[in-house]
Structures are given as structure tokens and as C-alpha cells.
Write a protein that holds these residues in place. Structure first.
Motif, PDB file in Angstrom:
ATOM      1  N   GLU A 132      54.010 -38.419 -34.724  1.00  0.00           N
ATOM      2  CA  GLU A 132      53.361 -38.764 -33.461  1.00  0.00           C
ATOM      3  C   GLU A 132      51.944 -39.272 -33.714  1.00  0.00           C
ATOM      4  O   GLU A 132      51.525 -40.290 -33.174  1.00  0.00           O
ATOM      5  N   MET A 172      51.786 -26.661 -37.859  1.00  0.00           N
ATOM      6  CA  MET A 172      51.581 -27.413 -36.612  1.00  0.00           C
ATOM      7  C   MET A 172      50.104 -27.414 -36.233  1.00  0.00           C
ATOM      8  O   MET A 172      49.529 -28.436 -35.854  1.00  0.00           O
ATOM      9  N   ILE A 185      47.617 -30.718 -35.909  1.00  0.00           N
ATOM     10  CA  ILE A 185      46.853 -31.002 -34.678  1.00  0.00           C
ATOM     11  C   ILE A 185      45.367 -31.142 -35.003  1.00  0.00           C
ATOM     12  O   ILE A 185      44.685 -32.048 -34.498  1.00  0.00           O
ATOM     13  N   LYS A 219      55.621 -34.019 -35.251  1.00  0.00           N
ATOM     14  CA  LYS A 219      54.215 -33.969 -34.831  1.00  0.00           C
ATOM     15  C   LYS A 219      53.363 -34.901 -35.709  1.00  0.00           C
ATOM     16  O   LYS A 219      52.509 -35.637 -35.204  1.00  0.00           O
TER      17      LYS A 219
END
Length: 839
Positions: free
Chosen positions: A498, A446, A450, A495
Motif C-alpha cells: 500500500e 505492521m 506504518i 500494508k
């Protein structure tokens, strides 16, 4: 006279201003044109010699000016005028001559001008593609060279220029003619020749022309021309061309070696030698090529560019699949690198490219160990602890190989080195991400995603990142999502998705990526983690809808592309909705998504039908979920959503009905029933207004009315008046049937009596009793006319009438009691097996 003076002044002004670069060539040509025309207009019947000479000069210069700016067609008239003026001048000079010597002198005088005009006419003809006229003009010039030997060089170069022009236009036959003429003219007078170097240049182009025209047909001519060129002036270009022609002709290695030997004493640059070696090797002359390559280092021992020879050697060993020899050569270079024989930086960079290309080739062939071998060669040229972005990329590539070989620890070490060299690269973060996913380290994965998202939004800071455009970012996030899904890391996949859908805008990349992921998940949608996959699918279809809405501002994403993508996603959403038949909420969501996506498609009949069906299905599911045992607030939400779908569906249905005959389509009925249920259960005050139009419909079916009656009393709805009205309308329709269906009639009547004569009431209105009495009379009428009336219904009617009479009796209403009990007994006669039990 004044006009003539003005014209001369204009001409002289043009000449001086051109020298000062005040006016352009085109402006000069136009001004000369005007001055020359004015001079011609001033010409008398017998102009003096000076005037004629001026006209010749001005006409020639004007014509040449038009040729020089590429407007040869405008030159011809002026050049013709010049020819006419030359003839006039010659006639005038002869007229005043007394001796043959004077005539010859005058002839020589005008021939110089005639030669120039003819050469300009030849230029104009070539520019306009008139080959025959150009040949005629040049031939006349050639004939005049005996008297004008000083013009030999000029005419030879003029023909060479014609040869260059026609060669560039690929008119090889014409080009070969002009170049041959140039060479021949150059030989006519050695005193005024163009010189050996120019003659060799002409012949080299002539050989090239024959070579490119048809080498097999004109091979001998090409070889003869290049042979003559090399005799005139030995030049590396001539050597190279001869080798090229010999190779094309399929000459033996012996002949080629002989040609090479002729030029070994020539001074040639290293690059020229390398190009010759390349030429030999590219034509499959490995033996000759490698021998020649081996001889080159001796000639350039002190050259710092010596590494180029080694590089070429390695390159061609690899091209000829001599990988083992290439490896030996590379290992020699690596040893030399650490013993004072370093390659120049640009040569070393080129070697790195060769090594990486070879590694990439093995990687594509899934030979990961061999790919690592070649990457390790590249690593050998870096010193320990060196910081270099290319080294970071190299380590990332090695990490990919290690991962395929399941050597995770080595992959981690390689990525660690990549982070040391280039920590702010999105590609480095992606390598970190891949390892984290494979190790099932969700937190680290994750974190890496990011970081990738942040880097994708940043402007590039160095050369390696110049390639991180939106397309690259899109591909990386698409791959990240795919890797996460393949390793059952749904949270990480979300994620990545996204970032894919929200931060990267290129629709041409986004939609293929989304489709790829949808296909991937569809193959696993019924797996154990199907619930999580459903969330992802829902997210992706919503993202597709969002991007389609935003795509109208993206120029490169055309309307046709939008329609194509919308069709794909709406159809898949429809299929998913059908698959989720055991999960009403998912079914509803995907029908709604399919409808939303279809709004980006042209509203043809097929799309309108699909939209109508999606909305009807979504409304039906919302009504079904509202019927379940849920809280009042949830019920309200479900029924309200259903009503919204129905309102939109009604608008689409209006348009759709204009496109064809839908007489047998049940949509009108479904819309009515669904809307009635939603409004009745929402206690909508407009319900009675809705039903007013229904009662007036002549084509309404009995079944529809009976369903409305049932829905009117289904909790939380309670509309007894509407229920009665629907049942009465249904009963009237039953009566109007040619043959009454006694079973259906009995059920309808049963419901109507039940709603009109509720049990447990202590006081009944006389009007109500009369109304119900009439229903019993109707029943008796039908019972009397058929044996098909269900016996249990007859028993129920008898019992209900008798009990009503007994109830009246208890209230002291004996007359009414006698009537109702008597009514009940009238049914007794129509009972079958049960009659004796009740007599």
C-alpha cells in the motif's frame, strides 16, 4: 579637423572611463575601434609626425583590445595598419636626418614600436591557430633583443604563455617549442632575465608536456627538462614530477630512492609527502613507498596531522591485501585513542569510512563474521552511551550481519542501540521490521511499516536522512513486501505494498519493484496460501493500473516507458487469467485487468484482438456465474456486468473489423448470443428490438437460432414468442438444405411443437392447432422421404398427435378428434420394430 578632434575626444574618454571601470573590456574595444577608424579616415597625403605616432599607438591598442577579449581575427587589420604607419614614420624621420647617428637613433625609436606590434601579431596568430606566422613574428622579436635587451623578460613570458595555451589545447609539439623558446630567451641576457624561479617553472611545464605527449618517446627530454628545472630552482613540484617521470619510465627502485634522497632536505608539507607516498604505492613500488612513509613521521613529529600518515599506511596495506598487518595497525590506533593519541576528527571520520568499506566488502562476499569484525573496530572509537547518527547506522549494519548469522538476540540488541541513537530514522524502523517479520510478530511488523510510511512522507531532519528520497523509500517498501512474502506474512506484505503504490510516486522505481514482487508470488501462486496470494496479485495489478493512469503527469516517466510497463502487466494478467481456469471469478478479474492495462498500449491489431478476447472471456464468465444457483440480486449483477463488457467489446470489434478479413471469426455470433442471454435474463425491454435485426440477417446459422430458442426459455428468462420465432427460422433453414439432416430437423421440430402445443391446456385456439398441424405435415413429408428420421421421434409425433385427438374427443369435438387421431395413425406406418406394439 572636427572629425579628428571628435575621434581623439572619444579615445581619451574611453581611456578615462575604463580606469573608472564604467565600461566593459568589450565596450572599450568597440569604442577604440570607432575612434581609430575615424582617425585613419582623417589621414592626409603627408601627415605630420605626431599624427603618425598617434595612429601607431591607436592601431596597436585597438588590435590588442580585440585580442584580449578573444576576437583576434578583428585585430589583424589594425596591427597591419600599425606596421604601415611605423614604416611611414621611419621614412619621414630618415628624410629629415643629416647624420648616421640621427638615423640610428630614429631606427632605435621605431624598433620599440615594431617589437610590440610583432608580439601582438604573434598573440593573434596563436589565438587563431596559425603556428607558423606566430613563429615568424617571435623570431623577428628574438632577433631584435640585442638592441632591446629590456624586452627579454617580456618575450620570455609571452612564449611561456603561448606554451601554456597550446598545452591546454593538447598541442604538445607546439607547446614544447614555445616553452623551449621561453627558456632559451630567458637565458639570453641575465641582467633582464625572468629569474631562476620562472625558468624552473617553464622547464617543469616543458617536462610535463614531454611526459604527457609520449613518455616512452620523449623520456630523456622530460628527464633533462626536469633536471634543469631542479638545478634552476629546487622546488617540491619539481621533485614530485621527477619521481612521476621515473615511475612512468619503469626506473629501478635504486634510481627512485636516489631521486628521493636529493629532496629529503627540502621543506615540504605533510600533504605533499603523503601524495608522494601515494604515488609510489599506486605504481606498485611498495618497498620504496612504505620506507618513505616510515620516514615521514620523523619530519612531522609535532604535527597534529600525523594521523594522516597512519591512515594512508592502513589504506595501502588493505589495497595490497595485507589485511593482518592492517588490523595490527588499526588496533594500535584504537589503543592510542584511549591513551591520549587521538586522531583529528576529520582523520577519524576517514578511518571510519575505510573500516565500513572493508566491512561492506566482506558483507557482499557473505563473510558476515568478518564484516562484524571490521564494524566492531569502528564501534571501538565510540564511548559507551554516546548518541550519534553514524553509530545508529553502524548498529543497523551489524544487526543485518547478526540476522544472516541467525543470531537474532544480538541483532535485537544492535537495533535497540540504533533506536537509542536515531529513533526517527526510516532505516532504523526497517531494521525493527525485519526482526519482527522473522519472529512472526505480525503486530510489531505492521507497526514498523506504518512508522516507515510516516517517515517516508516527512521532510528530512538530519544529514543521515538526506538520502531518504522517494527512490530509497520505494526500495525499502519493496524489500519490506518481499521479506514479508518470503516469510508468509501476507497481511504485512499488503500494508507494505500500500505504501509502495500510494505514497511513493516515482514510477521508474515503482514498476520494477511491483514486477519483482509479481514474479516472486507467481512462483508460489499454487501453494497452500494461494488464495491470499491471489488477493495480493489482484491488488498489485490494480495498483499498476492506477499508477499508469497517474503517470501522465510525471515528466521523467516517458510514453515509451508507460507502454513497456503496460504490455508487461497486461500479458502477465492474461496468463494468470488462463491459469485460473478452475476459478471463474479470478479468471474474470484478471481478464478485466488485462483489458484495462492494454488501454495504455497503442491500439494496433494485436492489442485490439487481445482486448476483444479479454472482454468476451470476462462476459462469458459473468454469464456462467449468473447461471449458477445464486440470489436474484447476484444474478442481476452478473448479467449486468456481462452486458457492460459486451457493449465495450462491440465498439472494439467495429474498429478491429476495419483492419482485415474476419470472415471466419465467430465474434459476431458470440456477441449476439451473449447479449441475448444477458438481456433476456435481465428481462430487458429492448430485447425485441435487438432481435428484429437478427431475423433479417441472411447469414445467420441454424445452430445460433436453436441456441437463441433455448436461451429464450432458460430461467429466469421466459420469451416463448421469441423462442418460437427462432425455431421457425431454424426449421425454414433446415428445409432449404440440399439434403435435410433428419436428426437435426427432428430435434428442431420437436422443440417447436413443444413450445406451440404446451401440455395441460384446456382450450386451444383453432389457429394454433392449424399451425401445429402444419408442423406435423412437415414432419410426415420428411419422414416419408428418408429412412434416417429417428424412430423415437416418429413415435413421439404419433403419440402427440393421437393424444391431441383424444383430448378433442373428451371435449366433444368429434370431427377434430377424428382428424388428429387419423394424423397420428399416419405416423404408425413409418414405425419399425415398435409398429406391432401400437397397431
Amino acid at each position: 579637423l572636427q572629425v579628428e578632434e571628435s575621434a581623439i575626444s572619444l579615445w581619451n574618454w574611453t581611456v578615462t572611463k575604463h580606469t573608472d571601470a564604467v565600461i566593459s573590456d568589450e565596450q572599450r574595444a568597440k569604442l577604440r575601434f570607432v575612434a581609430c577608424r575615424l582617425i585613419c579616415l582623417c589621414e592626409g597625403s603627408d601627415p605630420p609626425e605626431g599624427t603618425i605616432r598617434r595612429q601607431i599607438l591607436m592601431s596597436m591598442k585597438t588590435g590588442k583590445g580585440w585580442i584580449d577579449i578573444g576576437k583576434a581575427g578583428l585585430a589583424d587589420g589594425f596591427l597591419e595598419n600599425a606596421m604601415t604607419s611605423i614604416e611611414k614614420l621611419y621614412a619621414k624621420l630618415r628624410k629629415g636626418s643629416e647624420s648616421e647617428a640621427d638615423i640610428q637613433a630614429h631606427r632605435a625609436d621605431v624598433e620599440k614600436s615594431l617589437f610590440k606590434v610583432l608580439s601582438y601579431q604573434a598573440e593573434s596568430a596563436v589565438a587563431q591557430g596559425d603556428f607558423q606566422k606566430a613563429v615568424t613574428c617571435v623570431q623577428r622579436c628574438k632577433d631584435m633583443l640585442m638592441k632591446l635587451p629590456k624586452e627579454t623578460c617580456y618575450l620570455s613570458i609571452l612564449c611561456y604563455n603561448f606554451g601554456v595555451e597550446t598545452y591546454e589545447w593538447k598541442r604538445y609539439e607546439q607547446s614544447s617549442f614555445w616553452l623551449s623558446q621561453s627558456y632559451d630567451i630567458g637565458k639570453m641576457d641575465m641582467k633582464y632575465s625572468v629569474g631562476k624561479e620562472m625558468q624552473a617553472k617553464v622547464l617543469r611545464l616543458l617536462a610535463t608536456t614531454y611526459f604527457e605527449w609520449d613518455c616512452s618517446l620523449y623520456l630523456d627530454k622530460a628527464l633533462k627538462a626536469i633536471g634543469l628545472a631542479n638545478q634552476e630552482n629546487l622546488h617540491p613540484a619539481g621533485f614530485f614530477l621527477k619521481v612521476k617521470i621515473l615511475l612512468k619510465s619503469g626506473a629501478s627502485d635504486e634510481d627512485i630512492n636516489s631521486a628521493l634522497a636529493e629532496f629529503m632536505h627540502l621543506e615540504m608539507s605533510l600533504d605533499f609527502c603523503l601524495n608522494t607516498a601515494k604515488l609510489l604505492l599506486e605504481h606498485g613500488r611498495e618497498s620504496v613507498g612504505f620506507d618513505f612513509l616510515k620516514s615521514v613521521p620523523e619530519r612531522f613529529e609535532s604535527s597534529p596531522d600525523l594521523g594522516k600518515i597512519t591512515l594512508l599506511h592502513i589504506e595501502f596495506l588493505l589495497q595490497n591485501k595485507r589485511e593482518l598487518l592492517a588490523k595490527q595497525k588499526i588496533e594500535e590506533v584504537i589503543i592510542g585513542h584511549y591513551t591520549g593519541k587521538q586522531l583529528l576528527p576529520e582523520v577519524l571520520n576517514q578511518l571510519h569510512i575505510i573500516l565500513w568499506d572493508r566491512a561492506a566488502k566482506h558483507y557482499e562476499e557473505k563473510s558476515y563474521s568478518e564484516a562484524l569484525h571490521w564494524y566492531n573496530y569502528s564501534v571501538s572509537f565510540y564511548t559507551p552511551g554516546q548518541i550519534d547518527q553514524n553509530l545508529a547506522k553502524l548498529q543497523r549494519n551489524m544487526a543485518s550481519c547478526y540476522l544472516h548469522l541467525k543470531q537474532v538476540d544480538k541483532a535485537k540488541e544492535a537495533v535497540k542501540q540504533a533506536e537509542r541513537c536515531d529513533p526517527n530514522s526510516i532505516f532504523t524502523k526497517f531494521s525493527v521490521y525485519k526482526i519482527a517479520v522473522m519472529e512472526n510478530n505480525t503486530d510489531k511488523a505492521m507497526e514498523a511499516v506504518i512508522e516507515m510510511g510516516k517517515l517516508a512522507e516527512k521532510p528530512s531532519e538530519h544529514e543521515d536522512e538526506l538520502r531518504v528520497d522517494k527512490n530509497t523509500g520505494s526500495n525499502l517498501f519493496s524489500l519490506a513486501a518481499q521479506i514479508a512474502l518470503e516469510n508468509d506474512q501476507q497481511i504485512v506484505a499488503i500494508k507494505a505494498l500500500e505504501y509502495l503504490s500510494e505514497h511513493l510516486q516515482d514510477c521508474r522505481q515503482l514498476f520494477p519493484a511491483l514486477k519483482c514482487l509479481v514474479r516472486l508470488m507467481l512462483s508460489k501462486v499454487m501453494a497452500e496460501n494461494a488464495e491470499k496470494r491471489w488477493v495480493l496479485l489482484n491488488y498489485m495489478f490494480s495498483a499498476a493500473h492506477k499508477k499508469l493512469a497517474e503517470s501522465f503527469t510525471e515528466e521523467k516517466f516517458t510514453g515509451d516507458m508507460r507502454i513497456l510497463e503496460a504490455h508487461w502487466f497486461r500479458k502477465v494478467a492474461w496468463n494468470l487469467a488462463v491459469q485460473f481456469k478452475d476459478s471463474p471469478e479470478k479468471m474474470r478479474d484478471f481478464f478485466v485487468l488485462s483489458f484495462k492495462l492494454s488501454q495504455f498500449c497503442p491500439s494496433d491489431k494485436a492489442v485490439l484482438i487481445a482486448q476483444k478476447t479479454c472482454l468476451l472471456m470476462a462476459a462469458a464468465v459473468d454469464l456462467e456465474m449468473g447461471r449458477q444457483q445464486v440470489t436474484p440480486s447476484e444474478q442481476t449483477e452478473f448479467f449486468s456486468q456481462a452486458l457492460q463488457h459486451l457493449q465495450t467489446c462491440k465498439e472494439i470489434w467495429k474498429v478491429l473489423k476495419l483492419t482485415g478479413d474476419f470472415a471466419k471469426d465467430p465474434t459476431d455470433t458470440l456477441l449476439l448470443l451473449y447479449e441475448f442471454e444477458a438481456r433476456s435474463k435481465l428481462n430487458d425491454p429492448t430485447l425485441h428490438n435487438l432481435m428484429e435485426s437478427v431475423w433479417e440477417q441472411p447469414q445467420i446459422e441454424i445452430k445460433t437460432l436453436e441456441i437463441i430458442a433455448s436461451l429464450a426459455m432458460e430461467s429466469p428468462a421466459r420469451y416463448p414468442v421469441l423462442c418460437k420465432k427462432a425455431l421457425k427460422s431454424a426449421l425454414n433453414l433446415h428445409r432449404k438444405q440440399a439434403v435435410i439432416d433428419a436428426v437435426k430437423f427432428s430435434k428442431c421440430l420437436h422443440s417447436l411443437i413443444n413450445i406451440s402445443l404446451p401440455t395441460g391446456l384446456t382450450d386451444l385456439d383453432t389457429c394454433v392447432l392449424q399451425e401445429v398441424w402444419d408442423y406435423f405435415e412437415d414432419a410426415l413429408s420428411v419422414v416419408s422421404s428418408t429412412d434416417a428420421y429417428p424412430e423415437m421421434e416418429i413415435l413421439w409425433l404419433m403419440t402427440r398427435a393421437w393424444n391431441t385427438g383424444i383430448f378433442q374427443y373428451t371435449l366433444g369435438k368429434y370431427k377434430e378428434a377424428e382428424q388428429w387421431c387419423g394424423l397420428g395413425m399416419r405416423f404408425l406406418n413409418h414405425l419399425g420394430s415398435l409398429k406391432k406394439s401400437y397397431e
